[in-house]
Scaffold this motif. Structure first.
Motif, PDB file in Angstrom:
ATOM      1  N   PRO A  71       0.845  -1.196   0.000  1.00  9.83           N
ATOM      2  CA  PRO A  71       0.000   0.000   0.000  1.00  9.83           C
ATOM      3  C   PRO A  71       0.880   1.246   0.000  1.00  9.83           C
ATOM      4  O   PRO A  71       2.025   1.188   0.456  1.00  9.83           O
ATOM      5  N   PRO A  72       0.357   2.349  -0.468  1.00  9.43           N
ATOM      6  CA  PRO A  72       1.167   3.572  -0.471  1.00  9.43           C
ATOM      7  C   PRO A  72       1.587   3.903   0.952  1.00  9.43           C
ATOM      8  O   PRO A  72       0.791   3.714   1.880  1.00  9.43           O
ATOM      9  N   PRO A  73       2.827   4.330   1.164  1.00 14.30           N
ATOM     10  CA  PRO A  73       3.257   4.607   2.522  1.00 14.30           C
ATOM     11  C   PRO A  73       2.357   5.662   3.152  1.00 14.30           C
ATOM     12  O   PRO A  73       2.078   6.681   2.532  1.00 14.30           O
ATOM     13  N   ALA A  74       1.855   5.354   4.332  1.00 16.52           N
ATOM     14  CA  ALA A  74       0.969   6.315   4.999  1.00 16.52           C
ATOM     15  C   ALA A  74       1.771   6.994   6.099  1.00 16.52           C
ATOM     16  O   ALA A  74       2.919   7.348   5.903  1.00 16.52           O
ATOM     17  N   ALA A  75       1.219   7.091   7.276  1.00 16.90           N
ATOM     18  CA  ALA A  75       1.913   7.612   8.444  1.00 16.90           C
ATOM     19  C   ALA A  75       2.615   8.917   8.156  1.00 16.90           C
ATOM     20  O   ALA A  75       3.818   9.051   8.276  1.00 16.90           O
ATOM     21  N   GLY A  76       1.847   9.877   7.695  1.00 19.19           N
ATOM     22  CA  GLY A  76       2.428  11.183   7.451  1.00 19.19           C
ATOM     23  C   GLY A  76       1.421  12.039   6.739  1.00 19.19           C
ATOM     24  O   GLY A  76       0.437  11.533   6.207  1.00 19.19           O
ATOM     25  N   GLN A 120     -11.513  14.415   1.675  1.00 18.72           N
ATOM     26  CA  GLN A 120     -12.898  14.018   1.456  1.00 18.72           C
ATOM     27  C   GLN A 120     -13.146  12.735   2.211  1.00 18.72           C
ATOM     28  O   GLN A 120     -12.468  11.736   2.001  1.00 18.72           O
ATOM     29  N   MET A 121     -14.109  12.801   3.088  1.00 21.78           N
ATOM     30  CA  MET A 121     -14.438  11.615   3.858  1.00 21.78           C
ATOM     31  C   MET A 121     -15.766  11.084   3.325  1.00 21.78           C
ATOM     32  O   MET A 121     -16.795  11.752   3.415  1.00 21.78           O
ATOM     33  N   ALA A 122     -15.708   9.939   2.720  1.00 28.49           N
ATOM     34  CA  ALA A 122     -16.947   9.346   2.196  1.00 28.49           C
ATOM     35  C   ALA A 122     -16.866   7.856   2.417  1.00 28.49           C
ATOM     36  O   ALA A 122     -16.657   7.070   1.498  1.00 28.49           O
ATOM     37  N   HIS A 123     -16.943   7.475   3.635  1.00 27.80           N
ATOM     38  CA  HIS A 123     -16.792   6.071   3.979  1.00 27.80           C
ATOM     39  C   HIS A 123     -17.855   5.724   5.011  1.00 27.80           C
ATOM     40  O   HIS A 123     -17.578   5.541   6.193  1.00 27.80           O
ATOM     41  N   GLY A 124     -19.103   5.719   4.565  1.00 33.64           N
ATOM     42  CA  GLY A 124     -20.202   5.438   5.472  1.00 33.64           C
ATOM     43  C   GLY A 124     -20.240   6.469   6.577  1.00 33.64           C
ATOM     44  O   GLY A 124     -19.909   7.633   6.351  1.00 33.64           O
ATOM     45  N   ASP A 125     -20.610   6.062   7.791  1.00 34.17           N
ATOM     46  CA  ASP A 125     -20.618   7.023   8.890  1.00 34.17           C
ATOM     47  C   ASP A 125     -19.462   6.778   9.861  1.00 34.17           C
ATOM     48  O   ASP A 125     -19.555   7.016  11.048  1.00 34.17           O
ATOM     49  N   MET A 142      -6.056  -0.980  -1.142  1.00 37.46           N
ATOM     50  CA  MET A 142      -5.850   0.448  -1.355  1.00 37.46           C
ATOM     51  C   MET A 142      -5.312   0.773  -2.744  1.00 37.46           C
ATOM     52  O   MET A 142      -5.170   1.937  -3.095  1.00 37.46           O
ATOM     53  N   SER A 143      -4.985  -0.269  -3.527  1.00 39.93           N
ATOM     54  CA  SER A 143      -4.590   0.002  -4.914  1.00 39.93           C
ATOM     55  C   SER A 143      -5.780   0.635  -5.653  1.00 39.93           C
ATOM     56  O   SER A 143      -5.606   1.393  -6.602  1.00 39.93           O
ATOM     57  N   CYS A 144      -6.978   0.249  -5.228  1.00 38.86           N
ATOM     58  CA  CYS A 144      -8.156   0.743  -5.924  1.00 38.86           C
ATOM     59  C   CYS A 144      -9.045   1.620  -5.050  1.00 38.86           C
ATOM     60  O   CYS A 144      -9.785   2.443  -5.552  1.00 38.86           O
ATOM     61  N   HIS A 145      -9.011   1.384  -3.736  1.00 38.27           N
ATOM     62  CA  HIS A 145      -9.940   2.090  -2.856  1.00 38.27           C
ATOM     63  C   HIS A 145      -9.192   3.028  -1.927  1.00 38.27           C
ATOM     64  O   HIS A 145      -8.358   2.581  -1.153  1.00 38.27           O
ATOM     65  N   ASP A 146      -9.512   4.300  -2.015  1.00 42.09           N
ATOM     66  CA  ASP A 146      -8.991   5.282  -1.073  1.00 42.09           C
ATOM     67  C   ASP A 146      -9.716   5.035   0.241  1.00 42.09           C
ATOM     68  O   ASP A 146     -10.954   5.078   0.290  1.00 42.09           O
ATOM     69  N   PRO A 170     -13.783   5.244  -0.342  1.00 39.92           N
ATOM     70  CA  PRO A 170     -13.390   3.994  -1.004  1.00 39.92           C
ATOM     71  C   PRO A 170     -14.123   3.654  -2.303  1.00 39.92           C
ATOM     72  O   PRO A 170     -13.740   2.704  -2.962  1.00 39.92           O
ATOM     73  N   ALA A 171     -15.148   4.416  -2.662  1.00 40.55           N
ATOM     74  CA  ALA A 171     -15.866   4.066  -3.896  1.00 40.55           C
ATOM     75  C   ALA A 171     -14.885   4.034  -5.059  1.00 40.55           C
ATOM     76  O   ALA A 171     -14.016   4.903  -5.172  1.00 40.55           O
ATOM     77  N   PHE A 172     -15.029   3.010  -5.914  1.00 41.50           N
ATOM     78  CA  PHE A 172     -14.137   2.913  -7.067  1.00 41.50           C
ATOM     79  C   PHE A 172     -14.374   4.116  -7.969  1.00 41.50           C
ATOM     80  O   PHE A 172     -15.505   4.497  -8.225  1.00 41.50           O
ATOM     81  N   PRO A 173     -13.317   4.753  -8.441  1.00 39.85           N
ATOM     82  CA  PRO A 173     -13.514   5.994  -9.195  1.00 39.85           C
ATOM     83  C   PRO A 173     -14.217   5.745 -10.532  1.00 39.85           C
ATOM     84  O   PRO A 173     -14.120   4.672 -11.109  1.00 39.85           O
TER      85      PRO A 173
END
Lengths: 197, 549, 319
Positions: free
Chosen positions: A44-49, A93-98, A166-170, A174-177
């Motif tokens: 996954p893309p390096p996070a923690a930052g 953008q937060m769009a991941h249910g509630d 996470m290759s496909c879902h942010d 997370p909706a596929f673009p």
């Protein structure tokens, strides 16, 4: 009935054809006991930052480790929408249910994530976190029916590379673009009815 | 219009030939096939030119690929296969005259049967050519030859079609060839040799069209074709279009004076079409009802053809013009007065011929592909190259048909070496008798009236008497024992001629009927008399060393 | 009327044909006509000689693929490589990989996650050396309305961002039927089913009658209406005799699940191109394979099951 006749005739014909040779003979198939090549999951893309919006002298973006802020600031557990974030996380953008931020981020240690039961997991293990809610998808993923891959179907002959969630879902949206499709075949005809819709 | 036939020049074959000579037959065939009046040469030249255009179009298609056609992956069969399907029907229909002629021993139909069977030969040639030009790799044609290639029989319906079509061609060539050869060489055809094939050809004719229908109806993925009614519909429409063509051919031959056919074959065929045209329309209606009333998506092809689909209307004019032509023609055929109105009869035949050509081609093969199996609507318009090729193939078929008729009709209607008695003067006179008899038949048919007709019939009468007197004198000189019996036969003929003259003098005489009667009875009498009685005398004379002229 | 000289007079038409009295005017005219006709015919078919010159005797006489001895097969593959070099200017490697024992291919497609981006169709186009001009591909993707599986209401020509909310997408390619109508109808056995389940075409045996194209209920077969045109640099050099080698004009072709890849153990090109992982491929005889898991755990269906074609291409929706 005809299917039966057909099958019988086919069988008769095949047996005849057998005398004439049927092309290159089948070769031995995969050996179940053979050593298998590996299946690599794309990291996954390096996070923690987080991007600070600044650039260093070589033009690289300057990121700040989560803990640089979060070790001193108390989290607001009520934040559920990207718009409510007024510092550093502008535009997220937060769009991941509630879900709220702390559904996944670990308030005790921002360098890791947190499962629902409070166990902390490393960013690299984030798939476990997804799997808590998206069990069916994770199950499908494990069985190769969700998520892109390349390489070998026969692992005794070669390796395989698989996408990460996470290759496909942010994770925040997370909706596929939506994609622009490649052009239709030139001989395809748009149906009138559909074009009126 | 009446050109009375010119007196014939002497035939090239040695008149004293009692034995059958293959070389003589060959030379005769070549000359029959290539000699004719200006109209014949114009006709053949035009056909040859069209055929050459077709050959060129085919060459173009082979070199550039099938992309020069209007076909696509959606509509992958077009004009060629349509044409093929239609002509299989025409070929199958030829057999409809065999049934009355041989099964019910209708003598008057016999000669017309040969015209029908020759049509079968020409039509099968058109079919085979249409398939040949449709395949993408004609150079690999040998892959289909059993033994050399791989012939997927019995699984593939196409291999069945290859077998039945070629088989039908062989059967018809054999029957026609054998009967003509017997006539040529003066033999009585051996029933055991040809009758089984005649009956086989009846079954076989049904099979060629049934198998061709199965080519389509056996495809589960094409609901428009996947109906048990397809084979019956094919046969019904074949028995409309085929007879329609034969009627036209017979009328043209009558008109040209090529051969004095009676009207019986024509009225028989009209009677046949009366029934088959209605059956065909009925089945079309039944098909339309079943498909449209259920309203499933299987109706899409039919709806496309009848009304258009998704804004595509390419076949609508084709379909409705075929329906109109077939309905109007069926109505005309039902009208009892049609036989008396030749022009209307021809119109009805041409209309139904074209109507069925559309119904079975553009109206059956093409909509099977529209919409495609995945319901895409891609239309098909034949390209110029396809039209050229189709016209070329049809021209080749007509060339074959014309040449076959040119060879057969003289054998059927005239003197042949098989009738040679071996006495030069007698043979010359026999030839002349046929010429004059045909002149009379032709004059009657073309309505030549009054003095001219009297001249023709007087001419025949005089010649008959002259010939009989001379022949009888020869017999008496030779001391021929059967002389008296032979004289009685001659007297019988003279009497019959007298009856004809008498009937002719009656102003209310039906000349058409009389001409047919003359043609059949007098000519057949002559043929049999020469072959049996006169040749018996010839043999007797030869045994006495009397081969004088 | 003009026939008077020939038939109206019965046998009298024979006059000049073979009279033996020297050359008559009519005989000379007939000979001239015949010569003219022959000359015109020769002119009409002249382009054929050029076409025939391109066709080598080896190619013309080549036996059916299943009857070639190993030596003959090697020669054939070499000839095809040479021909491709000459005609397309590209060095290629044509292999004839045999089927593997214990392998039977199956393919499944998850309609819930296919987004209709046509990446698979494009990958097929490139992998299989399709004609660039017609942009041919073995895969067609249909946009269908949710709540219906009726292709009559589908659209293969959509060109807007995907996926649309009220739509789903169904890619269709060869279903590799176990009871393939296309194989039954072929008059020359140029197409058959291999032991690993793939329906293949011997492009060098096919006569191009297109009966199989009419028989296929899935619009899976394609005809080469002309010789494919592909720039040398676009040619995929990894080729198979029964799969993606450059086809000739006038023969049928079809999807082979990328035989040249899959018999090597690799995934088909369309699967690798799929961004969502909607495609599942594998060995149906291996109980641990992904395809077997899908068949056992998803409610799969096949297209036009009522036709009895028994496809080995399965579709399913999640939950």
């Amino acid at each position: 009935m005809f299917g039966l006749v057909n099958a019988v005739l086919c069988a008769a014909l095949l047996s005849l054809a057998g005398c004439n040779g049927t092309g290159p003979a089948p070769v031995p198939g995969p050996n179940p006991d053979a050593a298998e090549y590996s299946v690599t999951i794309q990291a996954p893309p390096p996070a923690a930052g987080i991007a600070t919006g600044l650039q260093d002298h070589s033009g690289q973006a300057v990121t700040a480790a989560c803990a640089s802020c979060h070790s001193t600031k108390l989290p607001d557990t009520s934040t559920r929408r990207g718009e409510d974030l007024d510092q550093f996380h502008h535009g997220l953008q937060m769009a991941h249910g509630d879900r709220s931020c702390l559904s996944c981020h670990n308030a005790d240690d921002y360098n890791s994530l947190r499962l629902a039961d409070g166990t902390s997991v490393a960013f690299a293990e984030s798939m476990q976190l997804c799997a808590q809610c998206h069990g069916p998808q994770f199950r499908d993923y494990k069985h190769g029916s969700h998520g892109g891959m390349t390489g070998y179907w026969d692992l005794t002959r070669g390796a395989r590379t698989r996408n990460h969630c996470m290759s496909c879902h942010d994770p925040h949206a997370p909706a596929f673009p939506t994609l622009r499709p490649l052009p239709p075949p030139p001989d395809a005809v748009r149906h009138e009815e559909n074009s009126h819709e | 219009m009446p050109d009375a036939p010119a007196p014939a020049p002497a035939p090239s074959v040695a008149p004293s030939a009692l034995r059958f000579r293959p070389l003589g037959l060959l030379r005769q065939i070549v000359s029959w096939a290539t000699d004719g009046g200006p109209l014949f040469y114009v006709w053949m030249t035009v056909l040859t030119c069209i055929a050459l255009v077709g050959v060129h179009a085919w060459t173009n298609q082979v070199v550039q690929g099938m992309a020069v056609t209007g076909m696509s992956d959606h509509v992958s069969w077009g004009l060629y296969i349509s044409h093929f399907t239609f002509f299989v029907g025409v070929a199958a229909a030829a057999v409809m005259m065999v049934i009355p002629a041989y099964l019910y021993k209708d003598h008057e139909m016999h000669d017309a049967v040969i015209v029908g069977e020759m049509l079968a030969i020409a039509a099968i040639s058109v079919c085979l050519l249409s398939v040949m030009v449709d395949i993408g790799r004609p150079d690999r044609f040998w892959h289909m030859i059993p033994g050399l290639g791989k012939f997927n029989w019995p699984i593939s319906m196409l291999t069945w079609d290859v077998i039945v079509l070629n088989g039908y061609l062989v059967i018809n060539v054999f029957i026609v060839g054998y009967l003509l050869w017997c006539r040529w060489s003066g033999r009585e055809p051996v029933k055991k040799l040809y009758l089984p094939f005649v009956f086989l050809s009846i079954i076989w004719a049904v099979s060629i069209h049934t198998v061709t229908a199965f080519l389509y109806s056996g495809l589960g993925g094409r609901p428009f074709w996947n109906t048990a009614l397809l084979a019956p519909r094919f046969l019904a429409s074949a028995f409309v279009a085929g007879p329609a063509f034969i009627i036209c051919a017979l009328m043209v031959l009558q008109r040209l004076g090529s051969y004095p056919f009676g009207d019986k074959p024509i009225s028989f065929l009209v009677g046949l079409i009366r029934v088959t045209a209605l059956i065909n329309l009925f089945m079309l209606g039944a098909e339309c009802f079943t498909v449209l009333y259920t309203g499933s998506s299987h109706a899409a092809s039919l709806r496309y053809m009848m009304f258009g689909l998704h804004g595509a209307h390419g076949l609508v004019p084709w379909f409705w013009s075929a329906v109109v032509m077939n309905v109007v023609a069926a109505g005309l055929f039902l009208w009892p007065g049609l036989l008396r109105h030749r022009r209307l009869l021809v119109t009805a035949c041409v209309m139904t011929f074209i109507g069925i050509w559309i119904e079975k081609g553009m109206g059956l093969i093409v909509p099977g592909f529209i919409p495609s199996t995945l319901h895409e609507v891609v239309e098909y318009v034949p390209s110029l190259n396809e039209w050229k090729l189709t016209a070329g193939i049809t021209a080749v078929g007509l060339i074959i048909y014309t040449l076959l008729l040119k060879i057969a009709l003289p054998i059927l209607s005239g003197w042949t070496p098989g009738m040679a008695v071996g006495i030069a003067s007698v043979d010359d006179q026999h030839r002349e008798l046929f010429v004059r008899l045909n002149e009379l038949v032709s004059a009657l048919r073309h309505g030549t009236g009054g003095a001219e007709l009297d001249t023709v019939i007087g001419f025949l009468d005089d010649y008959v008497r002259l010939h009989f007197t001379e022949e009888e004198a020869l017999m008496a000189d030779a001391g021929y024992p059967a002389c008296e019996a032979h004289k009685k036969l001659h007297a019988g003929f003279v009497d019959e001629l007298g009856v004809v003259k008498q009937r002719l003098s009656d102003p209310g005489c039906d000349r058409e009927a009389l001409s047919a009667e003359l043609h059949l009875h007098l000519r057949d009498w002559l043929v049999r008399h020469i072959i049996k009685a006169d040749r018996a005398f010839g043999t007797f004379a030869a045994s006495k060393g009397l081969t004088v002229h | 009327m003009s026939e008077q000289g020939s038939c109206g007079s019965g046998c009298g038409c024979s006059g000049d044909g073979g009279g033996g009295g020297g050359l008559s005017r009519r005989t000379v005219l007939k000979a001239a006509g015949a010569t003219l006709g022959a000359a015109a015919f020769a002119h009409a078919v002249a382009p054929l000689t050029e076409w025939a010159a391109d066709l080598s005797m080896d190619e013309f006489l080549q036996k059916h693929y299943r009857e070639l001895t190993p030596d003959q097969l090697t020669q054939v593959l070499e000839r095809i490589e040479n021909d491709t070099r000459e005609q397309y200017g590209r060095e290629v490697n044509v292999r004839a990989l045999p089927p593997q024992e214990g392998v039977s291919f199956g393919y499944a497609l998850n309609l819930s996650i296919c987004v209709g981006c046509r990446r698979c169709a494009e990958a097929c186009h490139e992998e299989n050396n399709h004609d660039r001009d017609s942009h041919q591909s073995y895969i067609r993707v249909f946009e269908l309305s949710k709540g219906s599986i009726d292709f009559a209401k589908g659209d293969p020509s959509y060109d807007h961002p995907v996926p649309q909310d009220d739509k789903y997408y169904m890619p269709v390619q060869c279903q590799q039927c176990d009871n393939p109508p296309c194989v039954s109808v072929c008059p020359v056995e140029a197409t058959w089913k291999e032991p690993d389940g793939i329906v293949v075409v011997d492009y060098n045996w096919c006569i191009g009658c297109r009966y199989c194209e009419a028989a296929c209920p899935y619009h899976a077969r394609r005809f080469n209406w002309k010789a494919p045109e592909i720039p040398a640099e676009d040619i995929n050099p990894d080729q198979g005799y029964l799969s993606n080698r450059v086809r000739q004009a006038g023969v049928m072709e079809k999807c082979t699940f990328c035989l040249h890849r899959t018999r090597d153990g690799r995934m088909p090109a369309c699967l690798e191109a799929c961004p969502t992982g909607a495609r599942v491929f594998g060995n149906m005889l291996d109980p641990d394979s992904e395809i077997r898991w899908v068949l056992a755990n998803k409610r799969v269906f096949v297209l036009k099951e009522e036709l009895g074609t028994r496809p080995r291409f399965f579709y399913f929706f999640d939950e």
